[in-house]
Design a protein around this motif. Sequence first.
Motif, PDB file in Angstrom:
ATOM      1  N   UNK A 232       0.810  -1.218   0.000  1.00  0.00           N
ATOM      2  CA  UNK A 232       0.000   0.000   0.000  1.00  0.00           C
ATOM      3  C   UNK A 232       0.844   1.268   0.000  1.00  0.00           C
ATOM      4  N   UNK A 233       2.025   1.208   0.624  1.00  0.00           N
ATOM      5  CA  UNK A 233       2.844   2.417   0.736  1.00  0.00           C
ATOM      6  C   UNK A 233       3.304   2.927  -0.627  1.00  0.00           C
ATOM      7  N   UNK A 234       3.266   2.077  -1.655  1.00  0.00           N
ATOM      8  CA  UNK A 234       3.694   2.476  -2.992  1.00  0.00           C
ATOM      9  C   UNK A 234       2.551   3.018  -3.849  1.00  0.00           C
ATOM     10  N   UNK A 235       1.301   2.994  -3.325  1.00  0.00           N
ATOM     11  CA  UNK A 235       0.146   3.445  -4.085  1.00  0.00           C
ATOM     12  C   UNK A 235       0.013   4.969  -4.011  1.00  0.00           C
ATOM     13  N   UNK A 236      -0.576   5.590  -5.046  1.00  0.00           N
ATOM     14  CA  UNK A 236      -0.605   7.061  -5.144  1.00  0.00           C
ATOM     15  C   UNK A 236      -1.311   7.755  -3.982  1.00  0.00           C
ATOM     16  N   UNK A 237      -2.482   7.297  -3.569  1.00  0.00           N
ATOM     17  CA  UNK A 237      -3.259   8.008  -2.545  1.00  0.00           C
ATOM     18  C   UNK A 237      -3.071   7.382  -1.177  1.00  0.00           C
ATOM     19  N   UNK A 238      -3.374   6.096  -1.073  1.00  0.00           N
ATOM     20  CA  UNK A 238      -3.267   5.439   0.235  1.00  0.00           C
ATOM     21  C   UNK A 238      -1.829   5.414   0.716  1.00  0.00           C
ATOM     22  N   UNK A 239      -0.875   5.484  -0.226  1.00  0.00           N
ATOM     23  CA  UNK A 239       0.525   5.484   0.161  1.00  0.00           C
ATOM     24  C   UNK A 239       0.883   6.642   1.074  1.00  0.00           C
ATOM     25  N   UNK A 240       0.291   7.802   0.808  1.00  0.00           N
ATOM     26  CA  UNK A 240       0.558   8.976   1.668  1.00  0.00           C
ATOM     27  C   UNK A 240       0.032   8.746   3.076  1.00  0.00           C
ATOM     28  N   UNK A 241      -1.122   8.067   3.168  1.00  0.00           N
ATOM     29  CA  UNK A 241      -1.713   7.777   4.480  1.00  0.00           C
ATOM     30  C   UNK A 241      -0.844   6.773   5.233  1.00  0.00           C
ATOM     31  N   UNK A 242      -0.401   5.735   4.511  1.00  0.00           N
ATOM     32  CA  UNK A 242       0.442   4.707   5.134  1.00  0.00           C
ATOM     33  C   UNK A 242       1.758   5.315   5.619  1.00  0.00           C
ATOM     34  N   UNK A 243       2.374   6.166   4.791  1.00  0.00           N
ATOM     35  CA  UNK A 243       3.626   6.809   5.184  1.00  0.00           C
ATOM     36  C   UNK A 243       3.423   7.691   6.409  1.00  0.00           C
ATOM     37  N   UNK A 244       2.329   8.460   6.442  1.00  0.00           N
ATOM     38  CA  UNK A 244       2.049   9.321   7.591  1.00  0.00           C
ATOM     39  C   UNK A 244       1.867   8.488   8.857  1.00  0.00           C
ATOM     40  N   UNK A 245       1.158   7.365   8.730  1.00  0.00           N
ATOM     41  CA  UNK A 245       0.958   6.487   9.883  1.00  0.00           C
ATOM     42  C   UNK A 245       2.294   5.920  10.358  1.00  0.00           C
ATOM     43  N   UNK A 246       3.135   5.468   9.406  1.00  0.00           N
ATOM     44  CA  UNK A 246       4.441   4.912   9.766  1.00  0.00           C
ATOM     45  C   UNK A 246       5.280   5.936  10.504  1.00  0.00           C
ATOM     46  N   UNK A 247       5.327   7.148   9.971  1.00  0.00           N
ATOM     47  CA  UNK A 247       6.137   8.183  10.615  1.00  0.00           C
ATOM     48  C   UNK A 247       5.609   8.526  12.000  1.00  0.00           C
ATOM     49  N   UNK A 248       4.292   8.587  12.141  1.00  0.00           N
ATOM     50  CA  UNK A 248       3.710   8.879  13.455  1.00  0.00           C
ATOM     51  C   UNK A 248       4.030   7.759  14.439  1.00  0.00           C
ATOM     52  N   UNK A 249       3.896   6.532  13.976  1.00  0.00           N
ATOM     53  CA  UNK A 249       4.197   5.387  14.837  1.00  0.00           C
ATOM     54  C   UNK A 249       5.643   5.437  15.316  1.00  0.00           C
ATOM     55  N   UNK A 250       6.578   5.713  14.399  1.00  0.00           N
ATOM     56  CA  UNK A 250       7.987   5.758  14.772  1.00  0.00           C
ATOM     57  C   UNK A 250       8.276   6.903  15.732  1.00  0.00           C
ATOM     58  N   UNK A 251       7.657   8.051  15.498  1.00  0.00           N
ATOM     59  CA  UNK A 251       7.892   9.197  16.394  1.00  0.00           C
ATOM     60  C   UNK A 251       7.344   8.926  17.793  1.00  0.00           C
ATOM     61  N   UNK A 252       6.163   8.315  17.871  1.00  0.00           N
ATOM     62  CA  UNK A 252       5.592   7.988  19.181  1.00  0.00           C
ATOM     63  C   UNK A 252       6.477   6.965  19.892  1.00  0.00           C
ATOM     64  N   UNK A 253       6.908   5.944  19.154  1.00  0.00           N
ATOM     65  CA  UNK A 253       7.785   4.928  19.739  1.00  0.00           C
ATOM     66  C   UNK A 253       9.083   5.561  20.225  1.00  0.00           C
ATOM     67  N   UNK A 254       9.590   6.490  19.454  1.00  0.00           N
ATOM     68  CA  UNK A 254      10.835   7.179  19.804  1.00  0.00           C
ATOM     69  C   UNK A 254      10.686   7.962  21.098  1.00  0.00           C
ATOM     70  N   UNK A 255       9.476   8.457  21.360  1.00  0.00           N
ATOM     71  CA  UNK A 255       9.241   9.316  22.526  1.00  0.00           C
ATOM     72  C   UNK A 255       8.940   8.525  23.797  1.00  0.00           C
ATOM     73  N   UNK A 256       8.686   7.222  23.646  1.00  0.00           N
ATOM     74  CA  UNK A 256       8.334   6.397  24.810  1.00  0.00           C
ATOM     75  C   UNK A 256       9.416   5.328  24.992  1.00  0.00           C
ATOM     76  N   UNK A 257      10.303   5.490  25.966  1.00  0.00           N
ATOM     77  CA  UNK A 257      11.444   4.572  26.112  1.00  0.00           C
ATOM     78  C   UNK A 257      11.071   3.096  26.149  1.00  0.00           C
ATOM     79  N   UNK A 258       9.986   2.748  26.835  1.00  0.00           N
ATOM     80  CA  UNK A 258       9.603   1.341  26.934  1.00  0.00           C
ATOM     81  C   UNK A 258       9.220   0.779  25.571  1.00  0.00           C
ATOM     82  N   UNK A 259       8.491   1.557  24.791  1.00  0.00           N
ATOM     83  CA  UNK A 259       8.109   1.124  23.444  1.00  0.00           C
ATOM     84  C   UNK A 259       9.336   0.976  22.555  1.00  0.00           C
ATOM     85  N   UNK A 260      10.254   1.925  22.691  1.00  0.00           N
ATOM     86  CA  UNK A 260      11.459   1.876  21.870  1.00  0.00           C
ATOM     87  C   UNK A 260      12.288   0.634  22.194  1.00  0.00           C
TER      88      UNK A 260
END
Length: 422
Positions: A370-398
């Motif tokens: 899905x990340x390679x698709x024109x429209x849904x790809x932007x949503x998937x990328x945004x979700x991935x980046x948000x997930x990584x940033x949240x994980x980065x901010x929570x030591x236990x999750x990281x």
Amino acid sequence: MLIIGAGTGGLCLAHGLKKAGVDVALFERDRTPRSMLIGYRVGISPDGSKALHSCLPADVFAEFVRTTARPPVRINMRTEKYKELLVGELPEQLDDTRSEKSVSRIAMRTALLNGLEDVVRFDKTFTHFSRNDDGSVTAFFDDGTSDTGDVLIGADGAQSKVRRQYLPHAKIVDTGITTIAGKLPLTPENAKLLPPKADGGITLLYGPKGAFVIVHVMRFDAKDVEDDYIMWGYAASHDKFPELKGLDQEQLKQVVLDLTPKFHPNLRELFRRADPETVFQIKVRTSEPLQPWKSSNVTLIGDSVHLMTPGRGIGANTALRDAELLCRKLTEAHHGKDVVQAISEYEQEMIKYGFEAVLASREQMDGNGAIHKPVIGRIVLAFLRTFLRVTNAVPALKRKMLATDAARRDHVDSAHEVVHAG
């Protein structure tokens, strides 16, 4: 024992068999040890280190360790504009027999050839094999020569001719992903262009439209190995690229620049400064899982049987696991066990973990994702980046994420205490 292919797995297996007192001959199509090596960095996991330590003589293992680059100490995930997504320290390194290593393909082959001068035969292109009435198998080569042994092992990679003859139904499929990679010297000027915390880390950059960049910094403490260098790889789905057929290396580099106009200017400069002669492109392919087959005195290891994408960075390590396991089984046969039974036991285990690794690696590099698709790809990328940033901010999750990633690269196998970039 006859081994076809002097790649990572073939050399490791040859050492293990020779150390166990088994007669072995290894045949390699390359004319010289340094010819035809594509790719510059291999990540050896703790599991891979264990397999090498098990199979290699002590002096060869020591030389292998000496010639490795400094190991990564962190995972460094960022956007294509160098903005931090997740940066985490990798688990503390164990001793050399159970540690993560960064290896140059050329340096690794050079180290592993030590002690095999009487075993490896270069400029021998395998064409086919035949079975003999006495149960032996004969390998034939394009120079008109042949050799006969009790067992034939295909360690001849993705284009395996052993596999094509032995398992003609085995399929290699296109993943829909193209990669272009390059290499440049690690000079002070070039080091300034690196993403933050890239020196000492495995750097993964997530861009729009499914674009992905990996950056490795290779520093060698042993200065007689190779000059320090930076390697980068750019990957995206096939449809993002123009026609690449017939392009020279300078043109391939320009393709990457044309596809990344909004990437960080320093990253684009790293692309631009790559030595043209080091640039190459690959359409990433992978095996399709196979059902078990009837075992014989012909078998396969590594990419020749379970080719996988570099998505998990475990291809070489799975080949080393194969080599260590098959070496143990063939050593048992050398001491009296039926050889086909020994190979059957190897294949039953290898098919399970090997194709699990194939599927896991495919998840990371699938042009139909899905990340390679024109429209849904932007949503998937945004979700991935948000997930990584949240994980980065929570030591236990990281900590949990990094531990999970480490476990994926280092298979857990309680039977013999063994815990896929590329």
